[in-house]
Structures are given as C-alpha cells and as structure tokens.
Motif scaffolding. Structure first.
Motif, PDB file in Angstrom:
ATOM      1  N   HIS A  38       0.866  -1.179   0.000  1.00 60.00           N
ATOM      2  CA  HIS A  38       0.000   0.000   0.000  1.00 60.00           C
ATOM      3  C   HIS A  38       0.903   1.231   0.000  1.00 60.00           C
ATOM      4  O   HIS A  38       1.941   1.260   0.655  1.00 60.00           O
ATOM      5  N   LYS A 230     -10.174   3.626  -3.125  1.00 60.70           N
ATOM      6  CA  LYS A 230      -8.786   3.212  -3.333  1.00 60.70           C
ATOM      7  C   LYS A 230      -8.566   2.807  -4.792  1.00 60.70           C
ATOM      8  O   LYS A 230      -9.471   2.344  -5.478  1.00 60.70           O
ATOM      9  N   THR A 241      -1.925  -0.886  -3.776  1.00 61.04           N
ATOM     10  CA  THR A 241      -3.132  -0.152  -3.405  1.00 61.04           C
ATOM     11  C   THR A 241      -2.722   1.266  -3.021  1.00 61.04           C
ATOM     12  O   THR A 241      -1.785   1.461  -2.234  1.00 61.04           O
TER      13      THR A 241
END
Length: 445
Positions: A38, A230, A241
C-alpha cells in the motif's frame, strides 16, 4: 518497437534502445516489486515527469511509490536530443498572447523560464554529472524570406518579456556558429543548455530514492481497478493499493489506459542519428560551435548539436508506426538531410540510430491536470516534443497538486483538459498527409 496505439503494454524490463546515450552510460538499477503493498501515492512512469514528481513528494514527507515498466529513463527521457529549452508545446508566445491575452502569456513565459531554472537547480542540488553544456539555442531561418519573421519574434520577446534573445545575421552565423547551407539568420536564446538526457534521468532517480521515494522497475501496470476510494494497480508480480495515482507516461501511455486520458494525445515518432567523432578537418569545415543547439523553421523540423566528444547529433521526424521505426530508410533520410545541411560531411559515418515517441496534443499545448470525475488521479501529457525542462517542472507542479500545498497559478496548463482527437482511429492517416504536405512546404515554400 513498442507502439502506444497498438500495444497494450510497453513491455517489462526491456533494455534501453541502442542509442548513443545508453552506449555511453550505465544507469542505476532498481528492484522489481515482488509483494503487494500500500502506498499513499503511486506515480506511474520513471521518466523526468514521474521522477521529479516522486522527488518533490518525498521531500514533503509523502509516502510515494514509483512504478516503471522497464527502466528509469527508458522512454522519451532517455531518447531525446538533450535540449533544455522553453517548453511551450507548439505555440509561439505571440500565439499565446493572441489566444489568452498579455497577462497570461507573461505568466506562461515566466513558468517556462522557471522550468529551465528547475533543471539547472536540480543538477546543482544533486550534483548530477549529466554533461550539462552551456552555449544557448539557435532557431535558424531555413529560407531567406523567413528572416523578417525571426526579427519580429526577437523584438516581441524582448519588448514583452525582457527576454535576452538576440538576432544573429547570416554572416555572423557563418563566421561564429556554423557553415550551414540553409542558415539565413537565427535567434540565439543564451539561457538554454544541453545535457546527456539519460544521465539526467538517472540523477533524478537517485535524488528521488535518497529523498525517500520507493522506485521499482520492471513493473508495468497491466490492470487498474477502483475499489471504494482506493486504486488497485496490478503488475505481473504484485499489486499496489494507493490513495492517489499520478500518470506520468506522456508519449508512452498505452491505449485504453485510463478513461480520463484515452484518445487525448497522439504519439508521434522522432528519430535521431549520431555520427562518429568528426575529424579536425570536418569540424573546421562545418564550423559548428560547441555547446550550441540548433533547430530550424521547417514544418518538419531538424534539430542538431555537436556533442562534447565531437560527434554530431541530428534528429527529425521518423516513421509513422512503431513497427517501422527501425527501418533503414528513416536513418538514410536523416543522413541525407544532415549532408544537405553540411555538405562538407558527405563522407561522415554513423554510430547510432534510434527513435522515441513524442506526445502531441490536439491544440498544441500540454496539460497538467486531473481527469474529469476523478479527484484522486493526476496527469501531465502533450509536451509536443519540448519536454526536457517542461517535464521536470510538470513533476514539481503535480506534486503540489497532489498535496494541495498551494494553489496552481492561473495558467491554461491547469485550467482545462486535453481535448479528445476526433476520428481518433484515423490519426495516422492524417499524420501521413501532414508529412507529405510538410515535405512539399519545406522544399518549395
């Protein structure tokens, strides 16, 4: 060769083209992303725009990940001629003034001069050994009847913006700059300079990494999903992400990559040849002044410069389709144009020939903006072949947009979207017609 209009991906960890730049330098390698992660911001594209954006985001403490399909500087940032110029797209400042008024034209001029300064400042800050070569940029009239227009342009730039441009007569061009068969006068912009473009990209990458940005190469974005608020970017090995995404792929952007930019630019090939080092006799005969970069007034422009090791770089328009880019006919056309310009070099030998994509916008000037209906995606595209300085500045502006650190200036770059090309499947038919017209115009008009 990768073709953005027909290929779904630019590849994965592809080698650099067989260019002079790649042969004279080995850029730094960065790892490939192997596990899902992420990141607050993901930048797609490891050229000047993406690297500058990642650098400036990291300097502001933002968690930023850069994904490059191949290698840093693999696209246009490592294939161009190394001309650090005012990045105006294809509009002159007079056209800008007529289109948007005096105040906006003045702001655009200041922004484009700041772009050149941005490159110089980053080179100094990062101690980037990119063979920065001062000497200025010459725009030459390839026909005698175009000289008056250049004189008028010089007066306009001096009067409106205080630009230090100067007009160079045909006689002074011959005595001080070059023995050129079609140089009837020129404008000298003394603040422009040349660089080794791949070394510059490598320097930006090193600076971004040192500032805290995570750089990954060999990770093309093969899929893009939106899940709630997202973005999920898929690569062959892993997915990322992100809260925000910056598209920094310019001329190398594949078709159907994101709805907000699809069909809003046109990739056009530019090709370059580099000669073997010129002998003392050849250097004397052509009279090219070291450090000076040159471009002419043709519809299908040629651009050239003497490199620090005595080779001559000469570029111009290439093939229309990527699959034709490496055909010998395009190399021979450039060589013929070089010899036509400098007859004393008729026996010169070439060492390199390569091509790269330029992103052209429908209305001839670039954009730095967000797609409609998606306030978490950002892009910069449509540089029209004047991107070395503009891309660096675009990355800085994109970083400001992402963080909201300050409002953007009231410039057209930020105030409208790229315009969609009408009848986009027929863009290349139109380009072919334009090339035929351009050759006719350059030869006879």
């Amino acid at each position: 060769m990768y073709d953005p209009l027909t290929d779904s991906s630019p590849g994965q960890l592809a080698n650099y083209p067989d260019s002079y730049w790649a042969s004279s330098f080995s850029p730094t390698n960065y790892p490939g992303l192997q596990t899902d992660i992420h990141s607050d911001v993901v930048v797609i594209g490891g050229g000047y725009t993406g690297l500058s954006c990642a650098l400036h985001l990291a300097r502001q403490g933002v968690e930023v990940t850069l994904l490059e399909a191949n290698r840093t500087g693999w696209g246009c940032s490592g294939r161009n001629g190394g001309f650090v110029l005012n990045g105006t797209g294809r509009l002159s400042y007079l056209q800008m003034q007529q289109k948007w008024g005096k105040q906006t034209a003045n702001l655009l001029y200041r922004e484009n001069r700041a772009a050149i300064d941005s490159v110089a400042e980053l080179i100094e800050q990062g101690e980037v050994a990119c063979d920065a070569n001062p000497g200025g940029y010459l725009k030459i009239a390839h026909r005698a009847h175009l000289v008056d227009a250049l004189k008028q342009q010089a007066r306009f730039l001096q009067d409106e913006f205080g630009d230090p441009v100067s007009f160079i007569t045909k006689e002074r061009l011959a005595s001080d700059y070059m023995q050129h068969a079609y140089a009837h006068g020129g404008l000298l912009f003394p603040y422009c300079f040349g660089v080794h473009p791949l070394k510059l990209a490598d320097g930006y990458a090193r600076m971004a990494s040192n500032a805290g940005a995570s750089l990954y190469q060999g990770n093309p974005v093969t899929g893009w999903q939106k899940q709630a608020d997202k973005h999920v970017l898929l690569t062959p090995q892993a997915k990322v992400t992100a809260n925000k995404v910056v598209i920094a792929t310019n001329g190398y952007t594949p078709n159907k990559f994101h709805a907000g930019i699809d069909r809003r630019h046109f990739p056009v090939l530019s090709s370059v040849i580099v000669t073997e080092p010129l002998s003392e006799a050849q250097l004397s005969a052509c009279g090219l002044k070291p450090g000076v970069m040159v471009m002419d007034t043709r519809a299908l422009k040629y651009y050239y410069r003497l490199l620090p090791d005595g080779r001559l770089l000469f570029g111009g328009r290439g093939a229309i389709r990527g699959k034709d880019a490496d055909k010998a006919v395009y190399k021979q056309r450039l060589l013929a144009a070089l010899i036509d310009s400098f007859p004393a070099l008729r026996h010169i030998q070439l060492s390199h020939f390569w091509s790269g994509w330029v992103s052209v916008s429908l209305d001839d000037y670039p954009r730095i903006n967000q797609p409609e209906h998606d306030n978490s995606v950002y892009y910069a595209m449509g540089y029209c072949g004047s991107g070395v300085s503009f891309a660096t500045r675009a990355g800085y502006r994109l970083a400001q947009m992402v963080t909201g650190s300050e409002p953007m200036p009231a410039l057209p770059y930020f105030q409208s979207q790229l315009t969609k090309f009408p009848f986009s499947p027929f863009r290349r038919l139109g380009l072919s017609a334009f090339y035929h017209w351009g050759r006719l115009k350059d030869e006879w008009l």
